[in-house]
Write a protein that holds these residues in place. Structure first.
Motif, PDB file in Angstrom:
ATOM      1  N   UNK A  46     -51.820  36.946  30.787  1.00  0.00           N
ATOM      2  CA  UNK A  46     -51.859  38.310  31.816  1.00  0.00           C
ATOM      3  C   UNK A  46     -51.998  36.847  33.185  1.00  0.00           C
ATOM      4  N   UNK A  47     -51.587  36.357  33.246  1.00  0.00           N
ATOM      5  CA  UNK A  47     -50.810  35.353  34.548  1.00  0.00           C
ATOM      6  C   UNK A  47     -49.832  35.206  34.529  1.00  0.00           C
ATOM      7  N   UNK A  48     -49.069  35.982  33.495  1.00  0.00           N
ATOM      8  CA  UNK A  48     -47.584  36.426  33.768  1.00  0.00           C
ATOM      9  C   UNK A  48     -46.626  35.895  33.088  1.00  0.00           C
ATOM     10  N   UNK A  49     -46.899  34.400  32.329  1.00  0.00           N
ATOM     11  CA  UNK A  49     -45.910  33.573  31.104  1.00  0.00           C
ATOM     12  C   UNK A  49     -45.612  35.093  30.482  1.00  0.00           C
ATOM     13  N   UNK A  50     -44.762  34.755  29.649  1.00  0.00           N
ATOM     14  CA  UNK A  50     -43.608  35.197  29.097  1.00  0.00           C
ATOM     15  C   UNK A  50     -43.270  34.858  27.998  1.00  0.00           C
ATOM     16  N   UNK A  51     -42.617  33.767  28.348  1.00  0.00           N
ATOM     17  CA  UNK A  51     -42.546  32.452  26.893  1.00  0.00           C
ATOM     18  C   UNK A  51     -43.090  31.415  26.810  1.00  0.00           C
ATOM     19  N   UNK A 103     -49.109  38.944  18.420  1.00  0.00           N
ATOM     20  CA  UNK A 103     -50.538  39.799  19.026  1.00  0.00           C
ATOM     21  C   UNK A 103     -50.402  39.240  20.196  1.00  0.00           C
ATOM     22  N   UNK A 104     -50.042  38.874  20.759  1.00  0.00           N
ATOM     23  CA  UNK A 104     -50.321  38.232  22.527  1.00  0.00           C
ATOM     24  C   UNK A 104     -49.585  38.061  23.332  1.00  0.00           C
ATOM     25  N   UNK A 105     -47.859  39.208  22.897  1.00  0.00           N
ATOM     26  CA  UNK A 105     -46.909  39.302  22.936  1.00  0.00           C
ATOM     27  C   UNK A 105     -46.300  38.577  24.426  1.00  0.00           C
ATOM     28  N   UNK A 106     -45.893  37.843  23.266  1.00  0.00           N
ATOM     29  CA  UNK A 106     -45.670  36.257  23.855  1.00  0.00           C
ATOM     30  C   UNK A 106     -44.131  36.083  23.419  1.00  0.00           C
ATOM     31  N   UNK A 107     -43.380  35.406  23.699  1.00  0.00           N
ATOM     32  CA  UNK A 107     -42.264  34.933  22.974  1.00  0.00           C
ATOM     33  C   UNK A 107     -42.517  33.078  22.571  1.00  0.00           C
ATOM     34  N   UNK A 108     -42.187  32.146  21.784  1.00  0.00           N
ATOM     35  CA  UNK A 108     -42.377  31.220  21.475  1.00  0.00           C
ATOM     36  C   UNK A 108     -41.381  30.610  21.692  1.00  0.00           C
ATOM     37  N   UNK A 109     -40.803  29.777  21.838  1.00  0.00           N
ATOM     38  CA  UNK A 109     -40.064  28.501  22.021  1.00  0.00           C
ATOM     39  C   UNK A 109     -40.188  27.176  20.724  1.00  0.00           C
ATOM     40  N   UNK A 110     -39.850  27.498  19.546  1.00  0.00           N
ATOM     41  CA  UNK A 110     -40.635  26.327  18.484  1.00  0.00           C
ATOM     42  C   UNK A 110     -40.203  25.088  19.133  1.00  0.00           C
ATOM     43  N   UNK A 111     -40.625  23.640  18.792  1.00  0.00           N
ATOM     44  CA  UNK A 111     -39.390  22.455  18.843  1.00  0.00           C
ATOM     45  C   UNK A 111     -40.170  21.824  17.893  1.00  0.00           C
ATOM     46  N   UNK A 112     -39.788  21.149  16.773  1.00  0.00           N
ATOM     47  CA  UNK A 112     -40.224  20.925  15.933  1.00  0.00           C
ATOM     48  C   UNK A 112     -40.785  19.421  15.633  1.00  0.00           C
ATOM     49  N   UNK A 113     -39.631  18.740  16.478  1.00  0.00           N
ATOM     50  CA  UNK A 113     -40.319  17.509  16.595  1.00  0.00           C
ATOM     51  C   UNK A 113     -40.227  16.370  17.805  1.00  0.00           C
ATOM     52  N   UNK A 114     -41.079  15.860  17.851  1.00  0.00           N
ATOM     53  CA  UNK A 114     -40.913  15.122  18.986  1.00  0.00           C
ATOM     54  C   UNK A 114     -40.142  13.735  18.608  1.00  0.00           C
ATOM     55  N   UNK A 115     -39.930  13.478  19.989  1.00  0.00           N
ATOM     56  CA  UNK A 115     -39.242  11.557  20.092  1.00  0.00           C
ATOM     57  C   UNK A 115     -39.582  10.611  19.310  1.00  0.00           C
ATOM     58  N   UNK A 116     -40.962  10.606  19.210  1.00  0.00           N
ATOM     59  CA  UNK A 116     -41.498   9.930  18.901  1.00  0.00           C
ATOM     60  C   UNK A 116     -41.553   9.689  16.865  1.00  0.00           C
ATOM     61  N   UNK A 117     -41.046  10.745  16.346  1.00  0.00           N
ATOM     62  CA  UNK A 117     -41.260  10.871  15.424  1.00  0.00           C
ATOM     63  C   UNK A 117     -40.339  10.012  14.807  1.00  0.00           C
ATOM     64  N   UNK A 118     -39.450   9.472  15.280  1.00  0.00           N
ATOM     65  CA  UNK A 118     -38.046   8.600  15.670  1.00  0.00           C
ATOM     66  C   UNK A 118     -38.711   6.826  15.850  1.00  0.00           C
TER      67      UNK A 118
END
Length: 146
Positions: A46-51, A103-118
């Motif tokens: 609703x705020x105009x975010x698309x991804x 369902x929300x009509x948004x694109x997702x950029x999935x980030x698998x791991x954070x640097x702290x994983x290592x």
């Protein structure tokens, strides 16, 4: 033009995939219909975010394996052996997360791991592991360089 948003990742405890470390054996709260995630995604749209960029595993708290402490003086003082197979909840949760974003009509950029994983394991995790190989049980954060 796409407008993006970084979904907050407070220590990988709110939105994550795989086994739930907060309520072991129960589905993640974001899997409910509706959930806070659904409400937040609708607000972002609703705020105009698309991804939206979102972290999936972060520091690996829910990625169990086997840990052995070592006596090395240089470098890390543990060995992490990954599991022989990925827990099926990782794929199930990822599929459910994709459905919520669609369902929300948004694109997702999935980030698998954070640097702290290592990173080095959290201090509070270290006393649980001795010189014998010990299976983690959703109780070991970070330290997964192997």
């Amino acid at each position: 033009m796409d407008v993006g948003f970084n979904y907050p990742w407070p220590r990988n405890q709110v939105i994550t995939i795989g086994p739930n470390v907060n309520e072991r054996g129960k589905p993640h709260p974001w899997r409910a219909e509706p959930s806070d995630l659904d409400v937040n995604l609708a607000r972002l749209r609703a705020a105009g975010i698309t991804v939206v960029r979102i972290w999936l595993m972060g520091h690996g708290h829910n990625y169990d394996g086997v840990v052995t402490r070592t006596s090395r003086l240089v470098g890390h003082d543990w060995e992490f052996q990954p599991p022989p197979a990925l827990h099926p909840l990782f794929a199930e949760d990822f599929t459910a997360l994709l459905a919520k974003f669609a369902k929300a009509g948004l694109k997702m950029i999935p980030v698998l791991l954070d640097y702290s994983f290592f990173d080095e394991p959290e201090q509070l995790s270290r006393p649980a592991f001795g010189p014998e190989p010990t299976r983690t049980a959703l109780n070991y954060m970070r330290g997964r360089r192997a």
